[in-house]
Design an enzyme around this catalytic site. Structure first.
Site, PDB file in Angstrom:
ATOM      1  N   CYS A 130     -41.416   1.886  21.962  1.00  0.00           N
ATOM      2  CA  CYS A 130     -41.341   1.797  23.310  1.00  0.00           C
ATOM      3  C   CYS A 130     -40.096   0.875  23.509  1.00  0.00           C
ATOM      4  CB  CYS A 130     -42.583   1.427  23.941  1.00  0.00           C
ATOM      5  SG  CYS A 130     -43.293  -0.057  23.167  1.00  0.00           S
ATOM      6  N   HIS A 243     -42.572  -2.995  30.079  1.00  0.00           N
ATOM      7  CA  HIS A 243     -41.887  -4.029  28.972  1.00  0.00           C
ATOM      8  C   HIS A 243     -40.739  -4.501  29.931  1.00  0.00           C
ATOM      9  CE1 HIS A 243     -45.004  -2.764  26.407  1.00  0.00           C
ATOM     10  NE2 HIS A 243     -44.032  -2.028  25.327  1.00  0.00           N
TER      11      HIS A 243
END
Length: 340
Positions: A130, A243
């Site tokens: 990710c 994130h």
């Protein structure tokens, strides 16, 4: 004519997002199967305006199915992905199991779409980590212009990257802070995550870096260019979804910040929000549910000849996992299978 699509791990965070995104992007699905472990057998999940019941991954026959999106972790993937691939179903895997196999392409569609043709060697395509996925979306167009020599990245990774248990732990510990009698010790993470940050994601390696940091190094080289030097510090933060990354890039050629901003504005998958004023940047909470990789705080690094700094934010359950997998399926359909 559409595709027969399987989502394995359909009851997890990423699996549910895969189903949502397939529906949102109107992927041409003729038939869909949601698979889960036996303990979750029969659980209902949503696919657009439909509700479907999960089937048993252990006994599922992949024969006649076109594409399988896997979000079940490396252990089950190792057992079931080869079975699906052997049955003629192309596997797009979200685990780390196949990312470093030279015979399996590791793909971010905005960055290296041509790599999809390599799927045929094993009938498997790998989805990147990710934190890597969002970073390379921003790096690739800049690399094409000025060639990147070195990247220094510090990540601020949300707890959803650790799955539902990570999200539950942050929620429970946050509540416990306001109720001293309700002690919630760390289980999923190595230390308390509520009101804290933890510079430790995945296991430690012999050289002192963590496996998460190593992944960012190796995957960036495989996806963009093996000559790029990368060093990473990966940190878990008390954010539920999204994130963030502070990225410093050194180029072989000079690249002006204004030109970099324009390049990124035109780049696929990128959204530049970069105003030098209060709130003129994107934070994790604002990216949740969005497809884009957001880039802010683009500025010259005066400490080196050819350097830039930037701030990159993305929904890790989407671009970092489910969205990228669906985009790979779209790429596969457009360039190889051509049914939709």
């Amino acid at each position: 004519m559409g595709y027969r699509v399987v989502v394995a791990g359909a009851t997890g965070n990423v699996g549910r997002e895969m189903l949502n995104i397939l529906a949102e992007r109107q992927f041409p699905v003729d038939e869909i199967a949601a698979l889960a472990s036996r303990k979750s057998l029969g659980t209902e999940v949503s696919f657009g305006d439909k509700t479907i019941k999960t089937k048993d991954l252990d006994t599922f026959d992949f024969t006649g199915w076109d594409i399988a999106l896997f979000a079940v972790g490396s252990g089950p993937t190792k057992e079931y992905a080869p079975k699906a691939a052997k049955a003629g179903c192309v596997v797009i895997d979200n685990s780390s199991l196949y990312r470093y196999d030279p015979d399996i392409p590791l793909i971010v569609p905005e960055v290296n779409p041509e790599a999809v043709m390599g799927y045929a060697k094993k009938n498997i395509i790998a989805n990147p980590n990710c934190s890597t996925a969002q970073m390379v979306v921003a790096l690739k167009p800049l690399h094409d212009r000025a060639k990147i020599k070195r990247v220094v990245v510090s990540t601020y990774q949300s707890v959803s990257g650790a799955g539902k248990d990570g999200m539950d732990e942050l929620w429970d510990q946050t509540k416990a802070v306001y109720n001293p009698t309700d002690d919630k010790p760390a289980k999923k993470f190595t230390k308390q995550i509520a009101f804290n940050v933890i510079p430790h994601i995945d296991v430690f390696m012999e050289d002192g870096q963590t496996k998460e940091e190593w992944k960012m190094v190796v995957e960036t080289k495989k996806i963009i260019d093996p000559s790029i030097k990368v060093t990473a510090t990966c940190v878990r933060v008390p954010v539920f979804v999204g994130h963030s990354e502070a990225v410093n890039v050194e180029f072989e050629e000079f690249l002006d910040e204004d030109e970099a901003r324009e390049i990124l504005r035109e780049a696929p998958g990128c959204m530049v929000i970069d105003k030098r004023e209060n709130g003129g940047y994107v934070t994790p909470i604002e990216c949740v549910g969005d497809f884009a990789t957001f880039i802010s705080r683009i500025r010259q690094d005066s400490t080196i000849d050819n350097g830039l700094n930037m701030w990159i934010v993305s929904d890790n359950l989407r671009k970092g996992a489910a969205l990228n997998a669906v985009q790979i399926a779209e790429l596969l359909g457009n360039r190889v299978l051509k049914k939709g």
